[in-house]
Design an enzyme around this catalytic site. Structure first.
Site, PDB file in Angstrom:
ATOM      1  N   SER A 133      -5.695   2.410 -27.660  1.00 10.88           N
ATOM      2  CA  SER A 133      -5.480   3.606 -28.488  1.00 10.88           C
ATOM      3  C   SER A 133      -4.597   4.672 -27.864  1.00 10.88           C
ATOM      4  O   SER A 133      -4.312   5.683 -28.520  1.00 10.88           O
ATOM      5  CB  SER A 133      -6.828   4.214 -28.858  1.00 10.88           C
ATOM      6  OG  SER A 133      -7.501   3.339 -29.709  1.00 10.88           O
ATOM      7  N   TYR A 250     -12.840   9.349 -36.301  1.00 10.53           N
ATOM      8  CA  TYR A 250     -11.873   8.519 -35.583  1.00 10.53           C
ATOM      9  C   TYR A 250     -11.331   7.432 -36.497  1.00 10.53           C
ATOM     10  O   TYR A 250     -12.100   6.712 -37.133  1.00 10.53           O
ATOM     11  CB  TYR A 250     -12.545   7.892 -34.361  1.00 10.53           C
ATOM     12  CG  TYR A 250     -11.561   7.358 -33.356  1.00 10.53           C
ATOM     13  CD1 TYR A 250     -10.927   8.222 -32.470  1.00 10.53           C
ATOM     14  CD2 TYR A 250     -11.273   6.003 -33.294  1.00 10.53           C
ATOM     15  CE1 TYR A 250     -10.017   7.740 -31.533  1.00 10.53           C
ATOM     16  CE2 TYR A 250     -10.368   5.522 -32.355  1.00 10.53           C
ATOM     17  CZ  TYR A 250      -9.753   6.395 -31.485  1.00 10.53           C
ATOM     18  OH  TYR A 250      -8.855   5.922 -30.559  1.00 10.53           O
TER      19      TYR A 250
END
Ligand SMILES: *[C@@H]1O[C@H](CO)[C@@H](O)[C@H](O)[C@H]1NC(C)=O
Ligand SMILES: *[C@@H]1O[C@H](CO)[C@@H](O)[C@H](O)[C@H]1NC(C)=O
Ligand SMILES: *[C@@H]1O[C@H](CO)[C@@H](O)[C@H](O)[C@H]1NC(C)=O
Ligand SMILES: *[C@@H]1O[C@H](CO)[C@@H](O)[C@H](O)[C@H]1NC(C)=O
Ligand SMILES: *[C@@H]1O[C@H](CO)[C@@H](O)[C@H](O)[C@H]1NC(C)=O
Length: 622
Positions: A133, A250
């Site tokens: 990420s 998220y």
């Protein structure tokens, strides 16, 4: 920037309140100027040697690592903000510099695990890792560079989302919401299913379901990756997690949507966007959409995702990168060169939402940690703008500790446990050292001391400006450093204690609407500098630059009440609203200007504009 702090009033009837550090209400930013030239500082060498020793002790088994040492490789880079040379388009180094190029950290450490039989045998800063990420940071950077209007609805760019049946209010979701993790949309589409564990789920009591119950694409073990059409169709069938702009949620797919939007406007797919906005301008050679180059790769012996094709999920987590490339990137943030203006960098680092923790904020896509206990000798909050990343077999962490102009890049391959242990060790061993170096350099650089202009004829009167010569005013300004910050200890103008006068004046001005008493005048640098200019000092023409600081008073609440809760709301730290509040003839009473030698950066004078002091000079020590 507001710079006033409130000291919690610790009345006897509030015995349980902890004693707050004096910097408790200070807005973010450096306490003293950022440390300089850290790579040559003995304390930095000492700290990095200790870090190396600690790492080597766990690698040989003298200390417990907490992770499978034999299976785990890693690379660490520490960064400063000094100007460096970019590798240039396509990695062609055109210029060399005394400070080196931006691919080289000020300190680095690499460890290749002995069981790392596949991939590279020579682990360097140019070796490739999956960064998970951390890809989101790069994707947000592409978005910011693209020039798209972030406040437009995503529907403007992806009309497929404008469905009346959609449960998610896509019309209300802007590009900015997606970039900041506040769109309120799910983390994944398809990826969150564990279809290959379906039987196991059933054996543990979950009901039997048919394959038709799953999404038509993106389900590992059932169907193939989603096409753009399938994905966008899916987006109008999924459940929202929160309302747009309400709270952080998220989301990996937010980044797929963002890169579809940018791609649609520019006619480029993600790998082309990556080249256009990142790799070519910054000269990155190892930052590519997975799969990377096996011969340069760090491939752990444990289960791993090396070589995976992330398809359209790549913008959220499918990049390969190296320590050298992320060094360039982090360095560009620290020295502000990654955008065309400082403002753009400051804006990028700002949080947009909060979490359940006081010490954790969310940005684009920064995971901002407001660390409280990093500098125990000088307690204050240190903001760390960070992003972690995971892929099977890989963990990555980047961090910008902007207060010190410092950065961290940590890449690991192997055990999932290693990254956070190593990251914590780096923060624990390096950040307090940077803080110490900055404070030492503030003293060495001449920020603390007595600055004077004396009566004509006295030994310290050499710089009397002509307009003051006739007025015959003396000054004695003394700056000291306590445990927390620089403190304006005394301003004496022609024998009068101006700080005492200010406290009197406070009671008939600000004190008229705020029940607070100023106690101590702390001083903090703000990032405002004048242009270089020349001035006569001691009969020499000097090249100088002026550096603005602001005074932030420690404040104590006035009065006493027997009502419960007294002092509670002081924790709201509203004193920042007082910065630049009071003026005296067009000059703010909280502005102090250090005059630096433009070449060396040494303090050669101090000005108090509201007192018309002219340039006061360090008192000579006889
Ligand atoms: C992106 O476009 C380039 C150039 O047209 C092409 O070679 C590449 O395969 C495309 N990548 C993807 C993931 O579609
Ligand atoms: C190395 O790669 C090969 C081919 O992908 C694989 O079969 C093998 O298990 C790997 N070895 C290790 C130690 O990871
Ligand atoms: C290291 O990896 C190998 C191969 O996957 C595995 O058999 C072994 O248990 C691992 N060691 C540890 C300590 O996890
Ligand atoms: C400063 O003090 C000196 C000595 O007391 C005095 O002569 C002079 O007038 C004062 N100057 C001003 C501007 O008050
Ligand atoms: C200036 O003031 C400080 C603190 O009051 C004092 O210690 C120092 O002697 C003074 N210096 C001069 C040159 O007057």
């Amino acid at each position: 920037m507001g710079l006033i702090s409130v000291v919690r009033f610790l009345a006897p009837y509030l015995p349980l309140l902890p004693v707050e550090a004096s910097l408790g209400c200070r807005p973010p930013g450096p306490v003293v100027p950022r440390p300089r030239d850290i790579s040559r500082h003995a304390l930095f060498t000492q700290a990095t040697n200790k870090l190396r020793d600690a790492l080597e002790s766990v690698l040989v088994g003298d200390l417990e690592a907490g992770w499978a040492v034999e299976n785990t490789s890693f690379s660490i880079g520490l960064h400063d903000s000094e100007t460096r040379i970019l590798p240039g388009p396509l990695g062609a180094f055109s210029v060399s510099s005394a400070l080196g190029d931006a691919t080289v950290p000020v300190w680095e450490y690499h460890h290749l695990a002995p069981t790392n039989t596949n991939g590279t045998k020579d682990l360097t800063r140019h070796s490739q890792y999956l960064v998970g990420s951390v890809s989101k940071v790069i994707s947000d950077y592409i978005l910011l560079r693209s020039g798209l209007d972030l406040d437009e609805s995503v529907v403007v760019f992806l009309p497929e989302l404008a469905s009346a049946e959609s449960l998610i209010a896509w019309n209300d979701v802007t590009l900015r919401h997606l970039a900041n993790q506040v769109a309120g949309i799910p983390p994944n589409y398809g990826f969150s299913e564990y279809y290959y564990l379906k039987d196991y789920f059933e054996s543990l009591g979950f009901p039997h379901i048919d394959d038709e119950a799953y999404a038509p694409c993106g389900i590992t073990g059932l169907n193939s990756g989603c096409t753009r059409e399938q994905f966008l169709k899916g987006m109008v069938e999924i459940h929202p997690v929160a309302r747009p702009a309400e709270r952080p949620v998220y989301s990996n797919i937010a980044f797929t949507l963002l890169m579809y939007a940018v791609g649609g406007q520019t006619g480029r797919n993600y790998s082309e966007l990556l080249k256009t906005y990142v790799s070519i301008p910054l000269g990155l050679t190892n930052t590519v959409v997975s799969p990377g180059d096996d011969s340069k790769a760090v491939i752990p012996p444990v289960d791993n995702s090396w070589g995976s094709n992330y398809g359209d999920n790549a913008p959220g987590g499918g990049l390969v990168s190296s320590l050298s490339d992320l060094s360039v990137f982090i360095h560009g943030i620290l020295d502000r060169s990654i955008f065309d203006s400082d403002t753009a960098v400051h804006e990028w680092l700002k949080p947009t939402s909060s979490t359940g923790s006081l010490y954790s904020l969310v940005g684009a896509p920064w995971e901002i940690f407001r660390a409280q206990n990093l500098t125990p000798d000088h307690p204050h909050v240190v903001d760390i703008y960070a992003k972690g990343g995971s892929a099977y077999g890989y963990q990555a962490q980047i961090a910008v500790v902007d207060e010190y102009g410092a950065g961290i890049v940590l890449l690991t391959a192997g055990s999932t446990l290693a990254s956070s242990f190593i990251y914590d060790a780096i923060l624990n061993m390096i950040v307090p050292t940077l803080d110490e170096i900055a404070r030492i350099q503030a003293i060495e650089g001449g920020y603390a001391g007595t600055f004077v202009v004396g009566p004509v004829g006295s030994s310290t009167a050499s710089s009397l400006a002509t307009n003051r010569e006739s007025e015959r005013v003396t000054f004695n300004v003394t700056v000291t450093q306590d445990k927390d910050s620089l403190v304006l200890q005394c301003i004496e103008r022609n024998g009068t204690d101006i700080l005492a006068s200010f406290q009197e004046i406070w009671s008939v001005t600000i004190g008229g609407f705020l029940a607070l008493t100023p106690l101590k005048a702390r001083m903090f640098p703000i990032d405002i500098r004048g242009k270089d200019s020349t001035t006569m000092l001691d009969g020499d023409e000097r090249n100088i630059l002026r550096q603005d600081w602001r005074i932030e008073w420690d404040l104590a609440p006035n009065g006493h009440t027997d009502l419960p809760g007294a002092g509670l709301s002081a924790g709201n730290c509203l004193a920042w609203t007082l910065t630049d509040w009071m003026y005296y003839g067009s000059d703010p009473i909280d502005r102090i200007v250090f005059v630096l030698d433009a070449g060396s950066g040494e303090v050669i004078g101090l000005e108090i504009p509201y007192l018309r002091s002219g340039i006061l000079q360090p008192a000579k020590v006889f």
